[in-house]
Design an enzyme around this catalytic site. Structure first.
Site, PDB file in Angstrom:
ATOM      1  N   HIS A  85      -3.941   1.009   3.054  1.00 35.22           N
ATOM      2  CA  HIS A  85      -4.535   1.953   4.186  1.00 35.22           C
ATOM      3  C   HIS A  85      -5.836   1.286   4.855  1.00 35.22           C
ATOM      4  CE1 HIS A  85      -2.409   6.003   3.120  1.00 35.22           C
ATOM      5  NE2 HIS A  85      -1.959   5.053   2.425  1.00 35.22           N
ATOM      6  N   HIS A 253       5.915   0.869  -2.536  1.00 31.26           N
ATOM      7  CA  HIS A 253       6.630   2.273  -3.296  1.00 31.26           C
ATOM      8  C   HIS A 253       6.914   1.666  -4.616  1.00 31.26           C
ATOM      9  CE1 HIS A 253       6.703   4.474   0.782  1.00 31.26           C
ATOM     10  NE2 HIS A 253       5.371   4.419   0.370  1.00 31.26           N
TER      11      HIS A 253
END
Length: 712
Positions: A85, A253
């Site tokens: 992020h 993920h």
């Protein structure tokens, strides 16, 4: 008094909403740096014990803290997310965002909805930051933590480079969108939400407060094909192609999970709005445990793979070996769950391994299954785990290093030696040639001063301090796509380059050096014409990039759509004024407001306007470097009369005759109170030589902006 100051700042915009805000040109003033002006991070980080740091980070990954328990006893997912992020805010449209400055510590990024609980990750890293102190920046530590997390999970990473220097206050003037609420509908930043390419520039994320796309679908409505279209555009604006988009999504993920096992309305305020006792953290659950299995982050709940702390091919296998249906998480978020699944394929509970839980997929994950291009890539990698691992490792390296600039800035034992085209490689230049002889040939070439000055400026002005791309080094102005940019006046440029390339070939200098040196020669001539004798500094050593070393498509985003320094405005905008676009370019060039002022005033009297336009040439001695621009601008003998949206006549008050013409960019230096104060300094009779000296210093700064070899 902090509140009073904030109120005063807000009131300023209320009373003077159209005032030009110059704050972006001083947002990283050295006075805000607690380490002092003499501190050199690049020297300090070279003293870092990298192996000891690795050991400490590896230990951190599996040392669960009571105040914020690790899922499955491992922080690999959390640390990968913190790094992801930080890096994922990068956008190639203007090079801003990214993980190169440690800006995730400050608002707005520290309080974006998509960054929920990254504050906990940084607080877990604090003991390590405290231990190594000035030898590692937050920017480097945040980036490195994610890389080590993947190594702990089992990935062979591609490498890592240190060298990111921290900023010390928020970048409040970066444009992240003009929405007035978090997660406002995507319609507010798309001309047509069904057309992903209509996303407003320079933005990359689909909604305010997100890193990239909405995991629940477009505007929170599930539609994997529509999400795929937004992913393709958003990741492209992060500098990633389809292959990289697939592996980054899947690899991101493969480890960790989403957290939505609770009521999101029970969360406390974000870090920037939290009460003092929160100590800079936010989003605490005000009811119940709010940790472990009861954590709420995105609102989506569950892991993607059977073994979420292990680097494996479980993501693709889970995605393609099951059929999926839409459901709601306990927090009310839309997510996909398998219709049927064997018990052994379920991940275990984060706290109790005797409990099996249901895995999930987001709309972005399902996009990899339904989009034909993404699906083909995904299926290939599902059957090629080695290829997936290698491609992800490279894509992760690119993600976390994209805004660091050229490889020459990399520091540390694990920095890869391979040259990659996205690094904009430039060969080493020659420093052994006779500079005086080159200058003599330039003077004898017949090129005009203004042609030489403009070519040097156009070559250097592409530099962006945001991601350290562009600039004069490499002489890419002679290559596609730059040689054909409208702002570079291709026909004129080709004529000048043909002469300068011949001089370079004859003298052993690089074309890049000759371009800059020719600009300096033209400037020295202009200085003499103005009555002074000031040498313009020059440092040899630029190299010439080849077409093979240049990703033409990636350079498209550097094309100047405006350049107030040359009074170039490709298209007038009613929303963003020309003077605001000037500030944007000045900030990317790393200029202060004073440097911007002196450069514009000097460029006008030098006659460097795009296409030979006369606007702003407030002088009878065009081509001589004088302070005439500022003298005329501050002379009350003239009246300033609008003749169009971006045009003005400068008329003599007595005769009423038009003496000069001007643009908005020209007149802002007399209308803005701050810029006028600078203009008055340079208009003074006793500052004529100071003006010349300051212009030369600012010019040299731009010419050397990308000379990282001079700044090491």
């Amino acid at each position: 008094m902090h509140g009073a100051a904030t109120t005063a700042a807000s009131a300023y915009k209320v009373f003077w909403p159209n005032a030009l805000n110059l704050d972006i040109l001083s947002q990283h003033d050295t006075k805000t740096n607690p380490l002092g002006q003499s501190f050199n991070y690049r020297e300090e980080v070279r003293k870092l014990d990298v192996e000891a740091l690795k050991a400490d980070l590896r230990a951190l990954m599996t040392t669960s803290q009571d105040w914020w328990p690790a899922d499955w006893g491992s922080y690999v997912g959390m640390m990968a997310r913190v790094s992801w992020h930080a890096a994922g805010s990068y956008r190639n449209t203007d090079g801003r965002g990214g993980n190169g400055t440690g800006n995730q510590r400050f608002a707005p990024l520290n309080s974006w909805p998509d960054n929920v609980n990254t504050d906990k990750g940084r607080r877990l890293l604090w003991p390590i930051k405290k231990k190594y102190g000035n030898k590692i920046s937050w920017a480097d530590l945040i980036s490195y933590a994610g890389t080590i997390a993947y190594e702990v999970a089992g990935l062979k990473t591609f490498g890592f480079a240190f060298g990111r220097e921290d900023i010390w206050h928020p970048e409040k003037d970066i444009y992240w969108g003009d929405e007035q609420q978090w997660l406002a509908p995507s319609d507010e930043r798309y001309a047509d939400v069904k057309d992903a390419k209509s996303l407003e520039n320079p933005l990359a994320a689909v909604q305010m407060g997100l890193i990239y796309v909405n995991p629940e679908g477009v505007n929170g409505q599930s539609d994997p094909m529509a999400t795929a279209a937004m992913m393709r555009e958003t990741f492209a604006r992060m500098g990633m192609d389809d292959e990289e988009t697939v592996v980054l999504t899947a690899g991101g993920h493969t480890i960790g999970k989403c957290h939505g096992n609770g009521d999101a309305s029970n969360l406390s305020a974000d870090p920037e709005n939290a009460a003092p006792e929160a100590q800079g953290m936010g989003w605490f659950n005000t009811k119940g445990r709010g940790i472990g299995r009861d954590t709420v982050v995105s609102g989506i709940e569950g892991a993607w793979t059977t073994h979420p702390t292990v680097w494996d091919n479980g993501f693709f296998e889970m995605l393609f070996k099951h059929e999926w249906t839409l459901t709601k998480s306990p927090a009310g978020a839309t997510q996909w769950v398998p219709i049927t699944i064997n018990e052994d394929d379920k991940p275990v509970d984060v706290e109790d391994p005797s409990i099996r839980t249901i895995p999930m997929m987001t709309d972005a994950d399902m996009a990899l299954k339904v989009d034909p291009i993404y699906r083909e890539i995904s299926l290939r990698y599902m059957n090629d785990f080695t290829g997936f691992s290698e491609t992800f490792a490279r894509a992760w390296f690119k993600l976390t290093h994209r805004d660091m600039g050229p490889k020459s800035r990399y520091i540390g034992p694990d920095a890869p030696q391979e040259d990659m085209v996205w690094q904009d490689p430039v060969p080493a230049g020659n420093t052994g040639y006779d500079v005086a002889a080159v200058k003599a040939q330039i003077r004898a070439s017949g090129l005009s001063d203004v042609d030489m000055i403009n070519t040097a400026w156009d070559s250097a002005r592409t530099y962006r301090g945001s991601d350290m791309r562009g600039g004069a080094n490499g002489a890419r102005i002679r290559l596609a796509p730059q040689k054909d940019w409208a702002a570079n006046e291709p026909a004129r440029l080709a004529r000048i380059l043909s002469v300068l390339e011949g001089i370079a070939a004859a003298t052993g200098a690089s074309v890049a050096d000759v371009i800059v040196l020719a600009g300096n020669v033209g400037l020295e001539n202009a200085i003499k014409a103005g009555g002074f004798n000031v040498a313009v500094p020059f440092a040899a050593g630029r190299g010439d990039a080849t077409a093979e070393q240049t990703d033409a498509a990636a350079f498209d985003v550097l094309e100047p759509k405006h350049d107030g320094f040359r009074n170039y405005l490709g298209q007038f905008s009613e929303i963003v004024m020309p003077e605001e676009m000037l500030l944007d370019r000045a900030q990317l060039l790393g200029l202060t407001a004073v440097e911007m002022t002196v450069l514009v005033g000097g460029m006008r009297v030098l006659g460097t306007n795009f296409g030979g336009d006369k606007a702003g040439q407030f002088t009878e001695r065009v081509g001589a470097l004088t302070n005439d621009f500022f003298v005329t601008l501050t002379d009350m003998a003239y009246a300033w009369v609008p003749t169009g949206k971006n045009s003005y006549d400068i008329r003599e008050r007595v005769s009423g005759q038009t003496k000069y013409t001007a643009s908005r960019v020209d007149l802002v230096f007399g209308s803005n109170s701050i810029l006028r104060s600078y203009a008055e300094v340079y208009a003074q009779d006793d500052n004529k030589e100071k003006f010349v000296q300051d212009f030369v210093a600012a010019w040299t700064k731009v010419m050397n902006a990308d000379r990282f070899d001079l700044k090491a």
